[in-house]
Structure formats: structure tokens, C-alpha cells
Motif scaffolding. Structure first.
Motif, PDB file in Angstrom:
ATOM      1  N   ASN A   1       0.801  -1.230   0.000  1.00  0.00           N
ATOM      2  CA  ASN A   1       0.000   0.000   0.000  1.00  0.00           C
ATOM      3  C   ASN A   1       0.832   1.277   0.000  1.00  0.00           C
ATOM      4  O   ASN A   1       0.278   2.374   0.131  1.00  0.00           O
ATOM      5  CB  ASN A   1      -0.945  -0.014   1.204  1.00  0.00           C
TER       6      ASN A   1
ATOM      7  N   TYR B   1       4.231   3.652  -1.806  1.00  0.00           N
ATOM      8  CA  TYR B   1       4.734   3.965  -3.144  1.00  0.00           C
ATOM      9  C   TYR B   1       5.457   2.757  -3.743  1.00  0.00           C
ATOM     10  O   TYR B   1       6.359   2.208  -3.108  1.00  0.00           O
ATOM     11  CB  TYR B   1       5.764   5.103  -3.096  1.00  0.00           C
TER      12      TYR B   1
ATOM     13  N   ALA C   1      -0.615   5.666 -15.332  1.00  0.00           N
ATOM     14  CA  ALA C   1      -1.981   5.832 -14.824  1.00  0.00           C
ATOM     15  C   ALA C   1      -2.942   5.854 -16.020  1.00  0.00           C
ATOM     16  O   ALA C   1      -3.524   6.887 -16.375  1.00  0.00           O
ATOM     17  CB  ALA C   1      -2.092   7.102 -14.009  1.00  0.00           C
TER      18      ALA C   1
ATOM     19  N   TRP D   1      -9.908   1.940 -13.025  1.00  0.00           N
ATOM     20  CA  TRP D   1      -8.666   1.750 -12.279  1.00  0.00           C
ATOM     21  C   TRP D   1      -7.527   2.595 -12.828  1.00  0.00           C
ATOM     22  O   TRP D   1      -6.576   2.897 -12.104  1.00  0.00           O
ATOM     23  CB  TRP D   1      -8.236   0.272 -12.328  1.00  0.00           C
TER      24      TRP D   1
ATOM     25  N   ASN E   1      -0.910   3.428  -8.685  1.00  0.00           N
ATOM     26  CA  ASN E   1      -1.597   2.597  -7.680  1.00  0.00           C
ATOM     27  C   ASN E   1      -0.947   1.222  -7.428  1.00  0.00           C
ATOM     28  O   ASN E   1      -0.978   0.336  -8.279  1.00  0.00           O
ATOM     29  CB  ASN E   1      -3.034   2.417  -8.173  1.00  0.00           C
ATOM     30  N   THR E   2      -0.412   1.058  -6.237  1.00  0.00           N
ATOM     31  CA  THR E   2       0.379  -0.142  -5.921  1.00  0.00           C
ATOM     32  C   THR E   2      -0.430  -1.450  -5.905  1.00  0.00           C
ATOM     33  O   THR E   2      -0.059  -2.407  -6.600  1.00  0.00           O
ATOM     34  CB  THR E   2       1.088   0.038  -4.562  1.00  0.00           C
TER      35      THR E   2
END
Ligand SMILES: Cc1ncc(COP(=O)(O)O)c(C=O)c1O
Length: 385
Positions: A61, A63, A98, A243, A270-271
Motif C-alpha cells: 500500500n 509507493y 496511470a 482503475w 496505484n500499488t
């Protein structure tokens, strides 16, 4: 002095609210079936949600690495090699983004200098032009052939100048639902060979190719791969458009410049989604089965429209179906779409929205990435036409 909000010159004075937002709002207001904006109305595979949930529960959760989680980069490189026979170095040549939209903007910001020319083939996805303008580039628009949407290589050749830095292609194509053939890609390869033109190959619909055709990725053509940022989107492939996770594959020198911009723009993606996608990608079945899945929806939608006066154009890839409306109406595309959503109760997108000059050819686009029941509900309404 009273407080005031300063005014300033807009960087994108031409940009307003997009047609996709307008049509989705109208669809909601009028209780219409929304075949406008391109996103699925069905759930993704629960196994994918589980994989992401597990990643969160396992504590992934914080970086991740700036370039993307290594396991995901490796899975993407392995997939490209298996499907297209080109080995990308997962460390130096694959970056997780992203979504495709960010990937395209970042590639443009990394390469286009003020005054450089960038060729887009119209109709085109709506982010390309403002992205080039944000970079200070000059947009050079070349039309795909009206009616067939085939690339016109004479026109493309004529648009190339010593200032051309970049060209953007998109196959399978939004909005026309056409795909580029092996020969198209070879012709482009030959055309670009004597130039220093970079390529963005937008391949977000790579796994939606029908009737036994194969997706011709730029990765298959060494002369294109050597100059290309190949962009894809897990949102499209795995029914998770919200997502916003995508990928860019590019030679190490291009990737290095790409990452300089990526680092100070997005930094990381997003990890847990990345860990989940890495695990999910170990099974190729979901993306290998995608052509058949969408082909069945395309066929359902096309068969349902056969009795109407909407003329079906070919749909050989993507999750779109274009229709010619000229037998139904004398309205222009945009007026027709407004009428259709309000009076018939189905949202569609006018193709004119994908042209800088609003070129109207009496063609509108439907998205068939919908539950069969949604498609049946839309067809029941559209058959009245
Ligand atoms: C041609 C094309 N490129 C890029 C995108 C954006 O993909 P993403 O949602 O991954 O940003 C879309 C989405 O509709 C698209 O149609």
C-alpha cells in the motif's frame, strides 16, 4: 483591496466539456440506454478483484517503484514477447502508467518541443490534439479515408515535413472500429524509415480484434518498434476502466526520456492494482478469450440492427459499432444524437466529435461493451428507426 481571483490566458481555449460527458449526462437525465461513452456496464472478473484485495491485505500500500512494480513490468514484457515476438527489457523499456491517457500525454510532453509538428489521423481520440497543444506543438491533421477509414499513405507522406517530430496511430481504432493490416504497418514502416519521426502507437483495444484477424502491434515491425511508444490499457482489456492503469513499451532511450516526465508528473501508479494485475496476468486466458467475448456482443448488436434503417459499417476491432444514419434523418450527427437520446432513449456519439473541424459524414458510434440485456434494451428502441 477586496480579494479577487486572477484571470489568465487559457492554455486550451478551444476545449470545453467533452461530448462524452454531455451525452452521458443527457442519457442519465432522459433515462436512456447509454451506448455513448466507451466503458463496460458489467463486472470484471472476481479473480482480479481478489488479486488486488490480496495485494492490499498483504501490505502493498505504499509507493511502488517509479517505473512500476517489477512483477507487472516483467509480465507485460513476457506477454508482448509471446504475442508479438519482440523482447522488451522489463527494467529499461516497460513503464506502468496511470492509464493510456497519461501515457500518451507523457510521451508527447517528453518528445514534442514548441513548434514541432505532430501528425494525427482524423477521426482521432479526443486527448491527442490538446496534448500536442499543451506541449507547444503544431497539430497536423490527416484524414483517414471517409467511408472506409483506411489510412491514406499519400496524404500522410504529403504531411511530413522536416519539422515533423511525431505521429500518432491507433489500431484497433476508436471511433471507426477498423484495424490496420500487416500491409498497412509495413507501408508505414517504409514511409518512416528515412525519417526521425517518433511514433505513438495507441493499442488500447489490442485484444478486441474479430473474425480471426490478428492485432498488428507496432512491436511486430522492427522499424516501427525502434521509434515507438506502444501504449496499452488494462482498463480496456480487463473491464476496469476506472482503475486507470496502463503501460508503455518503448526502446530504452525513449523510455528514459519518458520516465523523466513521468517521474515529476505522476511519479507512481496505484500499488495494489499493479500487484493484482501482475498476478492476474499469469493466466493468459482472460485476454486470449476477449476477442470471442466481444465478437459475440458485436454480432448480437449487429443482428439486432439488421432490420432497421441504420446502415451498419464494418466493425473489425475495438468495442464500437458505427452506423450510417443518412436513411433515417436529415439532421446532422450531433443533432441526431441529441434527438436519439431524448426521443428514442439511446445515447450514441457523433463521429464529428473526433474531427477538429466537426466534419459531418452522417455516421454515429455505439459502444457494445454492455451486458446483453443492455444491448437488447437499446435494440428494442433502435429498431423503431
Ligand atoms: C483510443 C483510446 N486511447 C486511449 C484511451 C484511454 O485509455 P485509459 O482509460 O487507459 O486512459 C481510450 C479510452 O477511451 C481510447 O479510446
Amino acid at each position: 483591496m477586496p480579494a479577487h481571483t486572477p484571470t489568465f490566458p487559457s492554455k486550451l481555449p478551444q476545449v470545453g466539456i467533452t461530448i462524452f460527458t454531455v451525452m452521458s449526462q443527457l442519457a442519465a437525465e432522459h433515462g436512456a440506454v447509454n451506448l455513448g461513452q466507451g466503458f463496460p456496464d458489467f463486472h470484471c472478473d472476481p479473480a482480479l478483484v481478489n488479486a488486488v484485495t490480496q495485494a492490499m491485505q498483504a501490505g502493498h500500500n505504499q509507493y511502488p517503484p517509479m517505473t512500476g512494480v517489477p512483477a507487472l513490468r516483467q509480465a507485460v514484457a513476457a506477454k508482448i514477447e509471446a504475442l508479438h515476438g519482440r523482447a522488451y527489457d522489463a527494467n529499461a523499456e516497460i513503464t506502468i502508467t496511470a492509464g493510456a491517457t497519461q501515457a500518451i500525454l507523457t510521451a508527447i510532453l517528453a518528445t514534442v518541443q514548441p513548434g514541432d509538428e505532430a501528425i494525427v489521423l482524423e477521426p482521432c481520440y479526443d486527448s491527442y490534439v490538446p496534448n500536442i497543444e499543451l506541449a507547444g506543438g503544431k497539430v497536423v491533421r490527416v484524414p483517414l479515408t471517409p467511408g472506409t477509414f483506411r489510412p491514406d499513405f499519400d496524404k500522410i507522406a504529403a504531411a511530413i515535413t522536416p519539422r515533423t517530430r511525431l505521429m500518432i496511430i491507433n489500431t484497433p481504432h476508436n471511433p471507426s472500429a477498423t484495424i490496420w493490416s500487416d500491409q498497412d504497418m509495413r507501408t508505414l514502416e517504409e514511409l518512416l524509415a528515412p525519417t526521425d519521426i517518433l511514433l505513438i502507437s495507441d493499442e488500447v483495444y489490442e485484444h478486441m480484434v474479430f473474425d480471426g484477424a490478428e492485432h498488428q502491434s507496432a512491436a511486430r515491425f522492427s522499424g516501427l518498434a525502434a521509434r515507438a511508444f506502444i501504449v496499452s490499457s488494462f482498463g480496456k482489456t480487463f473491464h476496469v476502466t476506472g482503475w486507470k492503469v496502463g503501460t508503455v513499451a518503448a526502446p530504452a532511450s525513449l523510455t528514459a526520456e519518458f520516465r523523466k516526465v513521468h517521474q515529476f508528473n505522476v511519479f507512481t501508479v496505484n500499488t495494489p492494482a499493479q500487484y493484482g494485475l501482475a498476478a492476474y496476468l499469469q493466466n493468459p486466458a482472460p485476454y486470449l478469450e476477449l476477442p470471442a467475448f466481444y465478437e459475440a456482443k458485436r454480432n448480437l448488436f449487429r443482428q439486432g440492427l439488421e432490420g432497421s434503417r441504420l446502415k451498419l459499417l464494418p466493425s473489425t476491432g475495438s468495442y464500437f459499432q458505427c452506423v450510417d444514419i443518412s436513411a433515417v434523418t436529415s439532421l446532422d450527427e450531433s443533432e441526431f444524437c441529441q434527438w436519439l437520446v431524448k426521443e428514442i432513449g439511446v445515447a450514441a456519439i457523433p463521429l464529428s466529435a473526433f474531427y477538429g473541424d466537426g466534419f459531418d459524414q452522417k455516421v454515429v458510434r455505439f459502444c457494445f461493451a454492455k451486458k446483453d440485456e443492455t444491448l437488447h434494451a437499446a435494440l428494442e428502441r433502435l429498431r423503431k428507426l
